[in-house]
Design a protein around this motif. Structure first.
Motif, PDB file in Angstrom:
ATOM      1  N   UNK A  51       0.797  -1.226   0.000  1.00 48.01           N
ATOM      2  CA  UNK A  51       0.000   0.000   0.000  1.00 48.01           C
ATOM      3  C   UNK A  51       0.831   1.278   0.000  1.00 48.01           C
ATOM      4  N   UNK A  52       0.277   2.277  -0.658  1.00 47.44           N
ATOM      5  CA  UNK A  52       0.907   3.590  -0.677  1.00 47.44           C
ATOM      6  C   UNK A  52       0.443   4.447   0.491  1.00 47.44           C
ATOM      7  N   UNK A  53      -0.666   4.043   1.146  1.00 56.50           N
ATOM      8  CA  UNK A  53      -1.198   4.831   2.257  1.00 56.50           C
ATOM      9  C   UNK A  53      -1.843   3.925   3.295  1.00 56.50           C
ATOM     10  N   UNK A  54      -1.916   4.428   4.536  1.00 58.26           N
ATOM     11  CA  UNK A  54      -2.565   3.691   5.614  1.00 58.26           C
ATOM     12  C   UNK A  54      -4.051   3.528   5.335  1.00 58.26           C
ATOM     13  N   UNK A  55      -4.671   4.551   4.758  1.00 55.01           N
ATOM     14  CA  UNK A  55      -6.101   4.505   4.458  1.00 55.01           C
ATOM     15  C   UNK A  55      -6.416   3.345   3.530  1.00 55.01           C
ATOM     16  N   UNK A  56      -5.571   3.152   2.542  1.00 54.57           N
ATOM     17  CA  UNK A  56      -5.761   2.039   1.600  1.00 54.57           C
ATOM     18  C   UNK A  56      -5.719   0.704   2.331  1.00 54.57           C
ATOM     19  N   UNK A  57      -4.799   0.549   3.264  1.00 50.14           N
ATOM     20  CA  UNK A  57      -4.687  -0.697   4.024  1.00 50.14           C
ATOM     21  C   UNK A  57      -5.928  -0.912   4.887  1.00 50.14           C
ATOM     22  N   UNK A  58      -6.365   0.135   5.564  1.00 53.85           N
ATOM     23  CA  UNK A  58      -7.539   0.024   6.424  1.00 53.85           C
ATOM     24  C   UNK A  58      -8.767  -0.423   5.632  1.00 53.85           C
ATOM     25  N   UNK A  59      -8.922   0.120   4.436  1.00 54.10           N
ATOM     26  CA  UNK A  59     -10.057  -0.263   3.590  1.00 54.10           C
ATOM     27  C   UNK A  59      -9.950  -1.732   3.185  1.00 54.10           C
ATOM     28  N   UNK A  60      -8.755  -2.170   2.855  1.00 54.66           N
ATOM     29  CA  UNK A  60      -8.558  -3.568   2.450  1.00 54.66           C
ATOM     30  C   UNK A  60      -8.782  -4.528   3.620  1.00 54.66           C
ATOM     31  N   UNK A  61      -8.322  -4.153   4.804  1.00 57.96           N
ATOM     32  CA  UNK A  61      -8.463  -5.022   5.956  1.00 57.96           C
ATOM     33  C   UNK A  61      -9.933  -5.248   6.323  1.00 57.96           C
ATOM     34  N   UNK A  62     -10.760  -4.270   6.040  1.00 58.22           N
ATOM     35  CA  UNK A  62     -12.179  -4.411   6.349  1.00 58.22           C
ATOM     36  C   UNK A  62     -12.864  -5.456   5.475  1.00 58.22           C
ATOM     37  N   UNK A  63     -12.204  -5.877   4.397  1.00 57.50           N
ATOM     38  CA  UNK A  63     -12.793  -6.901   3.521  1.00 57.50           C
ATOM     39  C   UNK A  63     -12.506  -8.315   4.023  1.00 57.50           C
ATOM     40  N   UNK A  64     -11.606  -8.460   4.996  1.00 54.04           N
ATOM     41  CA  UNK A  64     -11.269  -9.771   5.550  1.00 54.04           C
ATOM     42  C   UNK A  64     -12.418 -10.243   6.433  1.00 54.04           C
ATOM     43  N   UNK A  65     -12.712 -11.537   6.381  1.00 50.99           N
ATOM     44  CA  UNK A  65     -13.773 -12.107   7.210  1.00 50.99           C
ATOM     45  C   UNK A  65     -13.555 -11.717   8.673  1.00 50.99           C
ATOM     46  N   UNK A  66     -14.608 -11.276   9.340  1.00 48.41           N
ATOM     47  CA  UNK A  66     -14.469 -10.668  10.654  1.00 48.41           C
ATOM     48  C   UNK A  66     -13.809 -11.587  11.680  1.00 48.41           C
TER      49      UNK A  66
END
Length: 327
Positions: A51-66
């Motif tokens: 990732x180029x930014x923390x925001x991008x990572x946070x958005x991607x992590x939210x797609x992982x099964x809870x």
């Protein structure tokens, strides 16, 4: 550049497979659980590596099964810590990560930083740990280091019961405590090494010196509650096998419950394990953890002990008292 960094840094997913590691398979359900947890860790790692930014990572992590999201945050913590330790780029990836929604995952992110220490030479450690700013929780870094070593260097750290000496970080902490915090991570890894088989895990722990077993059982309690993999009869057997370390087993379980409550990731297996091992609900376990934080934690120690250990003992004592109270 991000794709190149992801490809170079991210381990192969096969490294998380029980067969590859030589760990026993209790049953298919347990194997799938542990391998999914490992795969989720690497997914989070890959997101943060690229990732180029923390925001991008946070958005991607939210797609992982809870159920497995915490493992993904742990992997992201490792990747960001490695990036902080590299001679290119800035040195505040972990700080930036924890300044946003990941703050609710501070416990698990610090564990990920410990994984990074295990993969990088010591001259990189000051940069890697620069984002570890909480004097109370910083010992979770050692937990992550211990997990990594037991998981990837099982023969030495588990079968030969190797004990880390002169760890060297933190500079201002009681140096003798590092080995104990590392043992907590080794115990947590043994839940995976033993394939969630309670008998195997307890037998492995009993091969260690008696003074190490409380911390090892604390790690097992954390893993059994956070990752799952055991039903109620097995968890009751685990409590029995813990013997004199029963309070430490419960303390580790409470830590796991608190981490999931804070992150909003409580699962049925967390509820079950907390009830069996702690005798309370995950929410009550979290309350006990929060109420037990030492006021002195800003200085990092109390009476020669790190505040982290004072905190753990208070939690264990309150859980013992709760178990003795009439329902």
């Amino acid at each position: 550049m991000g794709r190149v960094r992801r490809r170079i840094l991210t381990p192969n997913v096969s490294e998380t497979h029980l067969e590859f590691r030589g760990f026993p398979e209790k049953n298919q359900q347990s194997r799938e659980l542990l391998e999914t947890a490992g795969g989720s860790f690497l997914t989070g790692f890959a997101y943060a590596a690229e990732a180029a930014s923390v925001v991008e990572v946070e958005q991607n992590l939210e797609t992982v099964e809870r159920e497995f999201q915490g493992f993904a945050y742990e992997g992201a913590g490792m990747a960001f810590a490695i990036r902080d330790g590299l001679p290119v780029g800035h040195r505040h990836h972990v700080v930036d990560f924890l300044s946003g929604p990941a703050k609710e995952h501070t416990y698990i992110t610090y564990v990920g930083v410990g994984w990074a220490l295990a993969r990088l030479p010591k001259f990189c450690w000051p940069a890697v740990t620069s984002g570890v700013t909480d004097p109370l929780l910083r010992w979770l870094v050692h937990d992550g280091y211990g997990f990594h070593q037991a998981y990837f260097r099982t023969e030495k750290y588990v079968n030969q019961q190797f004990r880390e000496q002169d760890f060297g970080w933190p500079d201002d902490g009681p140096q003798g405590y590092a080995g104990r915090a590392i043992d907590q991570g080794i115990g947590r890894a043994m839940w995976f090494v033993g394939g969630t088989d309670v008998t195997l895990v307890a037998n492995m722990i009993n091969k260690f010196d008696a003074d190490r077993r409380p911390d090892l059982f604390a790690g097992v309690g954390l893993a059994a509650t956070y990752a799952g993999g055991a039903g109620e009869p097995e968890l009751r057997t685990l409590a029995e096998r813990a013997g004199d370390c029963r309070a430490q087993l419960a303390q580790g379980s409470a830590f796991a419950a608190s981490a999931r409550v804070i992150a909003g990731l409580v699962t049925p297996h967390t509820e079950l394990a907390t009830r069996v091992l702690c005798g309370v609900t995950p929410e009550h376990a979290d309350q006990i953890c929060q109420e037990s934080v030492p006021a002195e934690h800003t200085t990092g120690s109390e009476g020669g002990k790190p505040a982290f250990e004072v905190w753990r003992q208070r939690i264990a004592d309150k859980l013992v008292a709760a178990a003795r109270s009439p329902s």
